[in-house]
Write a protein that holds these residues in place. Structure first.
Motif, PDB file in Angstrom:
ATOM      1  N   ASN A 121       5.464   7.471   3.726  1.00  0.00           N
ATOM      2  CA  ASN A 121       6.001   8.622   4.452  1.00  0.00           C
ATOM      3  C   ASN A 121       6.762   8.230   5.719  1.00  0.00           C
TER       4      ASN A 121
ATOM      5  N   ILE B  91       0.032   5.126   1.903  1.00  0.00           N
ATOM      6  CA  ILE B  91       0.530   6.501   1.974  1.00  0.00           C
ATOM      7  C   ILE B  91       1.347   6.712   3.249  1.00  0.00           C
ATOM      8  N   MET B  92       0.851   6.194   4.378  1.00  0.00           N
ATOM      9  CA  MET B  92       1.590   6.343   5.629  1.00  0.00           C
ATOM     10  C   MET B  92       2.885   5.540   5.606  1.00  0.00           C
TER      11      MET B  92
ATOM     12  N   TYR C  23       2.127   4.054  -4.813  1.00  0.00           N
ATOM     13  CA  TYR C  23       2.029   5.334  -4.098  1.00  0.00           C
ATOM     14  C   TYR C  23       1.278   6.367  -4.937  1.00  0.00           C
TER      15      TYR C  23
END
Length: 481
Positions: free
Chosen positions: A238, A234-235, A49
């Motif tokens: 999150n 990244i998605m 990340y």
């Protein structure tokens, strides 16, 4: 330069670059299962990340020099004065972009980064490495020997350091420092002996900024490519969990490794094809594209179907039971190797040498949009599997557009589909290897038998066809012209 000499030089440079790419495959095959077990999924998720975020700042530091610098040096290398002026102006601009990127990352860390700060700070070494990265000079000069030797030595040192300094789950910072520090060391090492190739000269400010347009134009596709390649992680971070990030990242790394060998040919061919274009040797250029596509698809189909066949056995054996889901992801992502192989030939051997940068950029923008849409729809439902499907869809649309864009200038569609034999050979190899893995235990012995079986079947089915079609080219490579 004679055609035989050209073939020999390309073959030797390809072998140098491939040797390094093979090392990049072999060493992680040893370290990844060790690190996965020592650090665990959550810690690896943190590393991936923070790396994905640092990547954007590193791209700002390096801009589009991987392609722009390579092409610039290839265009000016026959004149010493022009070469010195081109290199100096370009690197002065790289220093500016690198300093801006480092400053921007420090601001980000000071104002916005609230979690995993130590690991994120260590990633600054990665960004700093791009400040010193002049590999584009050696690529443009077709001096692949030095870059290969430097990278091999640094890779071996970092390989040893991982086993010495990474021993438990508290060693994530040490692991990050080894990975990022090795990148910095490899770029700094290229400066030794630089004066044997070029010399820094004074250039007007306007000449420095002249490189801004070319760099920024080729930086955009690099930025967009990395957006949709890091977007998934990244998605996932999150919308899901760090464990899902680690599972996806490990599967993605395995698929990326064999692609490195395929990409090695593109790195070698870009300066060569740029010279062909400059001399107006269109027919020779087309011949090389045809042959490259055949070799690319021969390697890509074997690697892709091989990974798909062994994926479900490979994941638990290699990563451990915590990463068993990687097997399914490998099967989903693996066809991307074939798609990217085709795109690599078109991009590095036609679009970039002919300065068709606009078509290249449009294709990448399409990829980002497709990836964003499918990530948004699929990650909430299927987590890492959804991210894998989105990546495959994005890469497929990128390749299709690039092939479509140059269809009127070179018969790239015919070059691609005339090699359907490799696709058939891959399917013939996949079926028995996959069935064998399903019927036997998920063990190292099963995996080894699958690998040997798959290689034997594919080499007989596809290798024979390749030898028949490109017998003369293979003879020149083996005899070095």
């Amino acid at each position: 330069m004679s055609k035989g000499k050209v073939t020999s030089n390309v073959a030797i440079n390809f072998l140098y670059n491939t040797a390094y790419q093979l090392l990049r495959i072999i060493l992680p095959l040893i370290t990844v299962p060790y690190v996965s077990r020592i650090l665990g999924a959550e810690k690896l998720g943190i590393y991936n990340y923070t790396y994905s975020i640092a990547l954007y700042f590193a791209m700002l530091a390096y801009l589009g020099f991987e392609n722009y610098g390579n092409r610039l040096i290839a265009q000016n290398r026959d004149n010493e004065e022009s070469l010195n002026r081109a290199f100096s102006g370009a690197y002065y601009f790289q220093m500016i972009s690198g300093a801006i990127a480092i400053f921007a990352y420090v601001v980000y860390m000071s104002l916005f980064c609230k979690e995993n700060r130590l690991i994120a700070w260590v990633q600054l070494l990665y960004i700093s490495s791009e400040f010193f990265n002049i590999s584009w000079l050696y690529f443009g000069l077709e001096q692949f020997k030095k870059t290969t030797i430097v990278n091999v030595i640094v890779r071996l040192l970092s390989f040893a350091a991982i086993f010495v300094f990474v021993n438990d789950r508290g060693d994530l910072a040490a692991y990050t420092a080894i990975c990022t520090g090795s990148l910095l060391l490899s770029t700094v090492a290229l400066w030794f002996g630089l004066c044997n190739h070029v010399k820094f000269v004074t250039v007007p400010v306007k000449d420095i900024w002249r490189h801004a347009k070319g760099c920024m134009f080729l930086f955009f596709p690099v930025l967009v490519i990395n957006i949709y390649r890091s977007m998934d992680k990244i998605m996932l971070g999150n919308l899901s969990t760090m464990t899902e990030v680690a599972i996806y990242s490990n599967a993605d790394k395995i698929v990326e490794l064999p692609y490195g060998v395929i990409a090695a040919l593109g790195v070698v061919m870009l300066p060569r094809m740029t010279n062909f274009v400059a001399r107006g040797e269109e027919e020779i250029s087309k011949r090389y594209i045809c042959v490259s596509m055949r070799f690319m698809l021969f390697m890509a189909c074997g690697m892709a179907f091989g990974m798909m066949a062994v994926g479900k056995v490979f994941a638990p054996v290699y990563f451990g039971k915590e990463f068993i889901a990687c097997g399914t992801l490998i099967m989903v992502i693996a066809p991307m190797v074939i798609v990217r192989a085709c795109a690599n030939v078109v991009r590095t051997q036609y679009l970039l040498p002919n300065k068709r940068d606009k078509d290249y950029i449009i294709s990448i923008v399409i990829g980002v949009v497709i990836n964003l849409i499918f990530n948004t729809l699929m990650i909430p439902m299927w987590e890492s599997t959804g991210a894998a499907i989105a990546t495959l869809m994005a890469e497929s649309f990128v390749a299709m557009y690039q092939i479509f864009a140059c269809r009127k200038d070179i018969p790239v569609v015919r070059y691609t589909f005339s090699n359907w034999v490799f696709l058939l050979a891959g399917i013939i190899m996949f079926i028995p290897v996959y069935i064998y893995g399903n019927k036997h235990s998920k063990s190292l012995s099963t995996l080894l038998i699958q690998v040997v079986m798959g290689m034997a079947i594919y080499l007989v089915a596809a290798g024979g066809y390749l030898v028949i079609k490109e017998k003369e080219m293979i003879r020149k490579i083996l005899c070095r012209g």
